[in-house]
Design a protein around this motif. Sequence first.
Motif, PDB file in Angstrom:
ATOM      1  N   HIS A 304       0.813  -1.223   0.000  1.00  0.00           N
ATOM      2  CA  HIS A 304       0.000   0.000   0.000  1.00  0.00           C
ATOM      3  C   HIS A 304       0.847   1.274   0.000  1.00  0.00           C
ATOM      4  CE1 HIS A 304      -2.961   2.991   1.567  1.00  0.00           C
ATOM      5  NE2 HIS A 304      -3.706   2.372   0.660  1.00  0.00           N
ATOM      6  N   PRO A 305       1.932   1.362   0.789  1.00  0.00           N
ATOM      7  CA  PRO A 305       2.752   2.585   0.747  1.00  0.00           C
ATOM      8  C   PRO A 305       3.305   2.874  -0.644  1.00  0.00           C
ATOM      9  CG  PRO A 305       3.284   1.275   2.672  1.00  0.00           C
ATOM     10  CD  PRO A 305       2.399   0.428   1.817  1.00  0.00           C
ATOM     11  N   GLN A 306       3.660   1.841  -1.377  1.00  0.00           N
ATOM     12  CA  GLN A 306       4.194   2.041  -2.728  1.00  0.00           C
ATOM     13  C   GLN A 306       3.093   2.536  -3.673  1.00  0.00           C
ATOM     14  OE1 GLN A 306       5.406  -2.097  -2.679  1.00  0.00           O
ATOM     15  NE2 GLN A 306       7.533  -1.493  -3.045  1.00  0.00           N
ATOM     16  N   LEU A 307       1.878   2.014  -3.493  1.00  0.00           N
ATOM     17  CA  LEU A 307       0.754   2.499  -4.303  1.00  0.00           C
ATOM     18  C   LEU A 307       0.519   3.989  -4.073  1.00  0.00           C
ATOM     19  CD1 LEU A 307      -1.759  -0.459  -3.759  1.00  0.00           C
ATOM     20  CD2 LEU A 307      -0.697   0.161  -5.939  1.00  0.00           C
ATOM     21  N   LEU A 308       0.577   4.406  -2.802  1.00  0.00           N
ATOM     22  CA  LEU A 308       0.366   5.816  -2.467  1.00  0.00           C
ATOM     23  C   LEU A 308       1.489   6.685  -3.012  1.00  0.00           C
ATOM     24  CD1 LEU A 308      -0.927   5.574   1.224  1.00  0.00           C
ATOM     25  CD2 LEU A 308      -2.262   6.011  -0.859  1.00  0.00           C
ATOM     26  N   ARG A 309       2.714   6.181  -2.896  1.00  0.00           N
ATOM     27  CA  ARG A 309       3.865   6.980  -3.312  1.00  0.00           C
ATOM     28  C   ARG A 309       3.781   7.321  -4.799  1.00  0.00           C
ATOM     29  NH1 ARG A 309       7.672   3.563  -2.125  1.00  0.00           N
ATOM     30  NH2 ARG A 309       7.535   4.065   0.085  1.00  0.00           N
ATOM     31  N   LYS A 310       3.313   6.376  -5.613  1.00  0.00           N
ATOM     32  CA  LYS A 310       3.228   6.617  -7.063  1.00  0.00           C
ATOM     33  C   LYS A 310       1.829   7.064  -7.486  1.00  0.00           C
ATOM     34  CE  LYS A 310       5.656   4.224  -9.958  1.00  0.00           C
ATOM     35  NZ  LYS A 310       6.238   3.141 -10.794  1.00  0.00           N
ATOM     36  N   GLN A 311       0.924   7.241  -6.486  1.00  0.00           N
ATOM     37  CA  GLN A 311      -0.433   7.716  -6.765  1.00  0.00           C
ATOM     38  C   GLN A 311      -1.113   6.836  -7.828  1.00  0.00           C
ATOM     39  OE1 GLN A 311       0.252  11.861  -7.773  1.00  0.00           O
ATOM     40  NE2 GLN A 311       0.066  12.485  -5.632  1.00  0.00           N
ATOM     41  N   LEU A 312      -1.052   5.518  -7.589  1.00  0.00           N
ATOM     42  CA  LEU A 312      -1.654   4.558  -8.513  1.00  0.00           C
ATOM     43  C   LEU A 312      -3.079   4.225  -8.088  1.00  0.00           C
ATOM     44  CD1 LEU A 312       1.381   2.091  -8.870  1.00  0.00           C
ATOM     45  CD2 LEU A 312       0.690   3.889 -10.469  1.00  0.00           C
ATOM     46  N   ASN A 313      -3.962   4.070  -9.056  1.00  0.00           N
ATOM     47  CA  ASN A 313      -5.335   3.650  -8.779  1.00  0.00           C
ATOM     48  C   ASN A 313      -5.360   2.128  -8.636  1.00  0.00           C
ATOM     49  OD1 ASN A 313      -6.528   6.260  -9.030  1.00  0.00           O
ATOM     50  ND2 ASN A 313      -6.228   6.096 -11.245  1.00  0.00           N
ATOM     51  N   TYR A 314      -5.942   1.643  -7.547  1.00  0.00           N
ATOM     52  CA  TYR A 314      -5.980   0.205  -7.288  1.00  0.00           C
ATOM     53  C   TYR A 314      -7.433  -0.253  -7.196  1.00  0.00           C
ATOM     54  CZ  TYR A 314      -5.721  -4.235  -4.791  1.00  0.00           C
ATOM     55  OH  TYR A 314      -5.876  -5.544  -4.401  1.00  0.00           O
ATOM     56  N   ALA A 315      -7.761  -1.359  -7.895  1.00  0.00           N
ATOM     57  CA  ALA A 315      -9.116  -1.919  -7.858  1.00  0.00           C
ATOM     58  C   ALA A 315      -9.021  -3.421  -7.602  1.00  0.00           C
ATOM     59  CB  ALA A 315      -9.842  -1.653  -9.171  1.00  0.00           C
ATOM     60  N   GLU A 316     -10.019  -3.930  -6.905  1.00  0.00           N
ATOM     61  CA  GLU A 316     -10.024  -5.355  -6.536  1.00  0.00           C
ATOM     62  C   GLU A 316     -11.414  -5.924  -6.766  1.00  0.00           C
ATOM     63  OE1 GLU A 316      -9.844  -7.461  -2.278  1.00  0.00           O
ATOM     64  OE2 GLU A 316      -8.025  -6.318  -2.765  1.00  0.00           O
ATOM     65  N   ARG A 317     -11.489  -6.992  -7.582  1.00  0.00           N
ATOM     66  CA  ARG A 317     -12.779  -7.626  -7.868  1.00  0.00           C
ATOM     67  C   ARG A 317     -12.636  -9.129  -7.624  1.00  0.00           C
ATOM     68  NH1 ARG A 317     -12.183  -3.523 -11.571  1.00  0.00           N
ATOM     69  NH2 ARG A 317     -11.028  -4.840 -13.019  1.00  0.00           N
ATOM     70  N   ILE A 318     -12.927  -9.527  -6.393  1.00  0.00           N
ATOM     71  CA  ILE A 318     -12.836 -10.927  -5.987  1.00  0.00           C
ATOM     72  C   ILE A 318     -14.180 -11.338  -5.398  1.00  0.00           C
ATOM     73  CG2 ILE A 318     -11.649 -12.610  -4.525  1.00  0.00           C
ATOM     74  CD1 ILE A 318      -9.210 -10.788  -4.545  1.00  0.00           C
ATOM     75  N   PRO A 319     -14.855 -12.345  -5.956  1.00  0.00           N
ATOM     76  CA  PRO A 319     -16.158 -12.768  -5.418  1.00  0.00           C
ATOM     77  C   PRO A 319     -16.036 -13.185  -3.953  1.00  0.00           C
ATOM     78  CG  PRO A 319     -15.761 -13.760  -7.568  1.00  0.00           C
ATOM     79  CD  PRO A 319     -14.483 -13.106  -7.155  1.00  0.00           C
ATOM     80  N   GLY A 340       4.162  -6.174  -6.638  1.00  0.00           N
ATOM     81  CA  GLY A 340       5.399  -5.390  -6.598  1.00  0.00           C
ATOM     82  C   GLY A 340       5.893  -5.046  -7.985  1.00  0.00           C
ATOM     83  N   ASN A 341       5.864  -6.047  -8.899  1.00  0.00           N
ATOM     84  CA  ASN A 341       6.289  -5.796 -10.275  1.00  0.00           C
ATOM     85  C   ASN A 341       5.351  -4.809 -10.969  1.00  0.00           C
ATOM     86  OD1 ASN A 341       8.522  -7.434 -10.177  1.00  0.00           O
ATOM     87  ND2 ASN A 341       7.558  -9.173 -11.192  1.00  0.00           N
ATOM     88  N   ALA A 342       4.046  -4.978 -10.746  1.00  0.00           N
ATOM     89  CA  ALA A 342       3.072  -4.071 -11.373  1.00  0.00           C
ATOM     90  C   ALA A 342       3.316  -2.635 -10.939  1.00  0.00           C
ATOM     91  CB  ALA A 342       1.649  -4.514 -11.024  1.00  0.00           C
ATOM     92  N   ILE A 343       3.566  -2.439  -9.648  1.00  0.00           N
ATOM     93  CA  ILE A 343       3.833  -1.086  -9.141  1.00  0.00           C
ATOM     94  C   ILE A 343       5.148  -0.552  -9.709  1.00  0.00           C
ATOM     95  CG2 ILE A 343       4.377   0.225  -7.046  1.00  0.00           C
ATOM     96  CD1 ILE A 343       2.493  -1.727  -5.546  1.00  0.00           C
TER      97      ILE A 343
END
Length: 447
Positions: A304-319, A340-343
């Motif tokens: 999560h800190p890495q997502l915030l640092r790069k201001q990336l939009n994150y979505a999760e669709r798991i039934p 990690g690779n995606a970020i």
Amino acid sequence: MIYCLGSRSGARHAHGVCIRCGRDERGVSRPVGAVFRSRREPRGFAAWHTLYRIMETDHRASGDAKPIEFENDSLYRLLVESVVDYAIFLLDARGYVASWNEGAERIKGYRPEEIIGRHFSTFYTAEDLARHKPEWELETAIRDGRVEDEAWRVRKDGSLFWANVVITALRDETGELIGFAKVTRDLSERKAAEERAVADAKRIAESEAANRAKSEFLAVMSHELRTPLNAIAGYTQLLDMGIPGVVNDQQREILQRISRSHRHLLGLINDILNLARIEAGRVEYRIEDVSLQELVSEILPMVHPQLLRKQLNYAERIPPGLLVRADREKAQQIFVNLLGNAIKFTPRHGRISIEASVSAEQPCIVAVAVQDTGLGIPADKQETIFDPFVQVDPSHTRTTEGSGLGLSISRDLARGMGGDLTVLSALGEGSTFTLTLPLGESGRTSG
């Protein structure tokens, strides 16, 4: 099949030959066994007896047939000359070649006029000649009646072949030695197959020993490397906490760089150890039903800190309630690596998502797609990126860190749990890594 050839006469000398025939791998009919009986020529009987015993062993001929008497021994010669898979010839009492069949010409390379009259030691290697092996074999045949050996023999062109050799002493009615019957088979193909099997077994044993040595070395080195790394981390934290004294902003920034380098090096060591364990087959899996939602929610704080640092939009669709059969810890390791690779490869303000679904084609398989809008992977790299130490951008100017082991380890772990890891990507359009895992048992029952 059994074919009996011959004739009957009122002569007081009777001969009998029974030829057992079969078909080779090409369907060609060939003699596979023969029995010869004679009250007049013990020499012929011994020669045929030797040939019969060899053929009987090779072809496992079964059954028996009553011999038919006849006098014309040209039929014996005809049979011997028709056998092309065996070198069959006679030696006189001193060991000189007295007869030569087509099989002998094919196997040894000599024509009859080139070899008849020469000593049979011509076919022995220099090493055997130095050990007086030809003389020893004749002496043994005289003493025991028969000698059999497998050894290297020499052809006319000087090449060696692995031969099965049988020498039988021939005697007349009075018991006097009159010569020897010699039958040779070329077993080079069998010998080569045996040597390949031995070489393969040796190579496998050496490979296993090398893997064990590598694993032991890495285990020792990991301990030796982790000890100073832990010390570096500990002292860095002490400095950052200001225990030895006040730390200014510039010093704190340097300490943070040291911490990042420590984490990177520690991660590299862990990756190498994991790869070594996988290659050595020493990874154990605790497979159980795992909630996919819970699994992803547990690893999300790590990235999560890495997502915030790069201001990336994150979505999760798991039934909700979707279960997979997996080792929880190893599945988390895969997701940490994929996220990690995606970020790492997605520019600022990009998008990353995780979507899970049960495959329509394979209802017992759950597909989890980790998708990004990053740089993408060239088509010719989309399979090799799963090889150890392979990176999309190996140049010294690349801006992302990594050992090139994460995807290789992740795919091996996925396959170890009965699933797989694949990728679809296009340059400039991002990548989708799809992890497949077996559907949980509870999910199958309820479905």
